[in-house]
Design a protein around this motif. Structure first.
Motif, PDB file in Angstrom:
ATOM      1  N   TYR A   6       9.692 -23.406  19.882  1.00 18.09           N
ATOM      2  CA  TYR A   6       9.416 -22.078  20.449  1.00 18.09           C
ATOM      3  C   TYR A   6      10.722 -21.364  20.768  1.00 18.09           C
ATOM      4  O   TYR A   6      11.545 -21.866  21.528  1.00 18.09           O
ATOM      5  N   ILE A  31       8.566 -16.795  17.624  1.00 14.25           N
ATOM      6  CA  ILE A  31       8.013 -17.844  16.778  1.00 14.25           C
ATOM      7  C   ILE A  31       7.703 -19.064  17.637  1.00 14.25           C
ATOM      8  O   ILE A  31       8.440 -19.412  18.542  1.00 14.25           O
ATOM      9  N   LYS A  32       6.568 -19.678  17.344  1.00 10.51           N
ATOM     10  CA  LYS A  32       6.170 -20.920  18.007  1.00 10.51           C
ATOM     11  C   LYS A  32       5.321 -21.705  17.015  1.00 10.51           C
ATOM     12  O   LYS A  32       4.300 -21.212  16.529  1.00 10.51           O
ATOM     13  N   GLN A  33       5.771 -22.886  16.683  1.00  8.53           N
ATOM     14  CA  GLN A  33       5.067 -23.699  15.701  1.00  8.53           C
ATOM     15  C   GLN A  33       4.983 -25.137  16.180  1.00  8.53           C
ATOM     16  O   GLN A  33       5.993 -25.744  16.542  1.00  8.53           O
ATOM     17  N   ASP A  34       3.775 -25.690  16.198  1.00 10.85           N
ATOM     18  CA  ASP A  34       3.608 -27.089  16.576  1.00 10.85           C
ATOM     19  C   ASP A  34       4.316 -27.985  15.569  1.00 10.85           C
ATOM     20  O   ASP A  34       4.305 -27.730  14.355  1.00 10.85           O
ATOM     21  N   LEU A  51       3.546 -15.051   7.913  1.00  7.69           N
ATOM     22  CA  LEU A  51       4.224 -16.273   8.342  1.00  7.69           C
ATOM     23  C   LEU A  51       4.300 -17.294   7.215  1.00  7.69           C
ATOM     24  O   LEU A  51       5.133 -18.204   7.244  1.00  7.69           O
ATOM     25  N   TYR A  52       3.414 -17.170   6.224  1.00  2.25           N
ATOM     26  CA  TYR A  52       3.358 -18.147   5.141  1.00  2.25           C
ATOM     27  C   TYR A  52       3.811 -17.555   3.809  1.00  2.25           C
ATOM     28  O   TYR A  52       3.679 -18.206   2.774  1.00  2.25           O
ATOM     29  N   SER A 105       6.466 -28.596  20.120  1.00  4.39           N
ATOM     30  CA  SER A 105       6.251 -27.227  19.651  1.00  4.39           C
ATOM     31  C   SER A 105       7.572 -26.469  19.700  1.00  4.39           C
ATOM     32  O   SER A 105       8.190 -26.357  20.758  1.00  4.39           O
ATOM     33  N   ARG A 157      14.155 -20.942   6.664  1.00  4.90           N
ATOM     34  CA  ARG A 157      12.879 -21.656   6.663  1.00  4.90           C
ATOM     35  C   ARG A 157      13.064 -23.018   7.295  1.00  4.90           C
ATOM     36  O   ARG A 157      13.903 -23.814   6.865  1.00  4.90           O
ATOM     37  N   THR A 199       5.184 -29.154   9.170  1.00  2.56           N
ATOM     38  CA  THR A 199       4.827 -27.769   9.448  1.00  2.56           C
ATOM     39  C   THR A 199       6.066 -26.918   9.187  1.00  2.56           C
ATOM     40  O   THR A 199       7.192 -27.404   9.258  1.00  2.56           O
ATOM     41  N   THR A 200       5.848 -25.653   8.870  1.00  2.00           N
ATOM     42  CA  THR A 200       6.970 -24.776   8.534  1.00  2.00           C
ATOM     43  C   THR A 200       6.848 -23.453   9.278  1.00  2.00           C
ATOM     44  O   THR A 200       5.753 -23.039   9.674  1.00  2.00           O
ATOM     45  N   ILE A 201       7.963 -22.818   9.475  1.00  2.00           N
ATOM     46  CA  ILE A 201       8.033 -21.473  10.045  1.00  2.00           C
ATOM     47  C   ILE A 201       9.312 -20.839   9.506  1.00  2.00           C
ATOM     48  O   ILE A 201      10.266 -21.557   9.176  1.00  2.00           O
TER      49      ILE A 201
END
Length: 316
Positions: free
Chosen positions: A147, A153-156, A92-93, A145, A134, A163-165
């Motif tokens: 989602y 994918i789910k990112q706060d 994920l990173y 969040s 990205r 924050t990144t996803i």
């Protein structure tokens, strides 16, 4: 059985198949262990119940092989799934260097999205198929969040930080976007959709009706308006760090620490300039907290990105 029933949500990214396989594997392992224990409990409860004719003479005092088996076997299975999950988590990173940036600002109760060329969307995100995307996200008020069930994918999205996803969509179509963190009265209505298009269609859509300047161009204007160029350019009389090619560069700080400059570092340097003072420079920069909006911060960051850099991400 309803033919439209699916055990798992529709899968539409390169990573979702791996996550589904991990989930199914963990579920099978847990159910197998639970079922084995339940069967043994029932068998022993019936066979050795009070008054049964089971032979209780010469009962063994130890069973080393059984003890090792029931300890080591679950341990190996659980460690294996942990390693599998940890590997997928690290991916994920590991953002592909050619990932297309999209900037997201969440607020009660909507998603505001902006592409690098300045085109903006609300509660919709258009992306091309088979290309890494990205998302750089922050919140204007409370925790949200991001989602997308079909993408897994789910990112706060947190106020005061980035924050990144990232993802690669594998098929065209529309996919639901939700807020998965309770964020207030209309939380349930905070949704949207991801629209995945063929590359040619996406390029045409991106250019259609867009009268906004690109984010880097707008960021340059903001960079000059807020006086950044008066200190951070080579010809400036004030002794301040050079920002050209900053993203991805190693930065050595006055307290002996070092870090790799990313979006969060630039944001903190603008709003909290005394947090990470660069070695060899005095902490004289004023704070711009409360003066610059989240959208303008992202535009300034995109301008700095346009000057070069991102060495760390490109080398991953």
């Amino acid at each position: 059985m309803n033919p439209s029933f699916h055990l798992l949500p529709h899968s539409a990214t390169t990573a979702s198949g791996r996550y589904d396989a991990l989930f199914i594997t963990q579920t099978i392992v847990l159910l197998t262990v639970a079922l084995a224990i339940a069967i043994l409990i029932v068998v022993f409860s019936v066979r050795y119940r009070a008054g049964s004719k089971a032979d209780r003479s010469n009962a063994p005092t130890s069973a080393r092989a059984v003890e090792i088996a029931w300890t080591v076997t679950p341990l190996v299975l659980f460690i294996a799934t942990f390693i599998w999950a940890a590997y997928d988590f690290t991916q994920l990173y590991r953002v592909p260097p050619d990932a297309m940036p999209v900037f997201v600002v969440a607020k009660q109760w909507m998603w505001k999205l902006e592409h690098a060329n300045g085109k903006r969307e609300i509660d919709e995100l258009h992306v091309p198929v088979n290309r890494p995307v990205r998302l750089v996200m922050t919140s204007q008020d409370v925790i949200h969040s991001f989602y997308v069930p079909a993408f897994r994918i789910k990112q706060d999205v947190v106020p005061g930080r980035y924050t990144t996803i990232w993802f690669i969509a594998t098929e065209t179509g529309e996919f639901h976007l939700h807020c998965a963190e309770y964020c207030g009265t209309d939380h349930a209505a905070m949704g949207g959709r991801i629209i995945v298009m063929q590359p040619g269609e996406y390029t045409a859509w991106l250019a259609r009706g867009n009268t906004q300047p690109g984010m880097a161009a707008r960021g340059f204007e903001l960079y000059r308006r807020y006086g950044c160029s008066g200190c951070h350019e080579a010809q400036a009389s004030v002794h301040a760090p050079d920002l050209h090619g900053l993203l991805g560069r190693d930065v050595h700080l006055s307290d002996g620490r070092s870090l790799i400059a990313d979006e969060a570092y630039i944001r903190d340097s603008i709003l909290l300039p005394r947090k990470d003072v660069v070695a060899g420079y005095k902490p004289i920069m004023p704070s711009f907290a409360g003066q610059i909006s989240e959208e303008d911060l992202l535009a300034i960051i995109e301008y700095i990105r346009s000057t070069g850099g991102d060495h760390a991400r490109a080398s991953q």
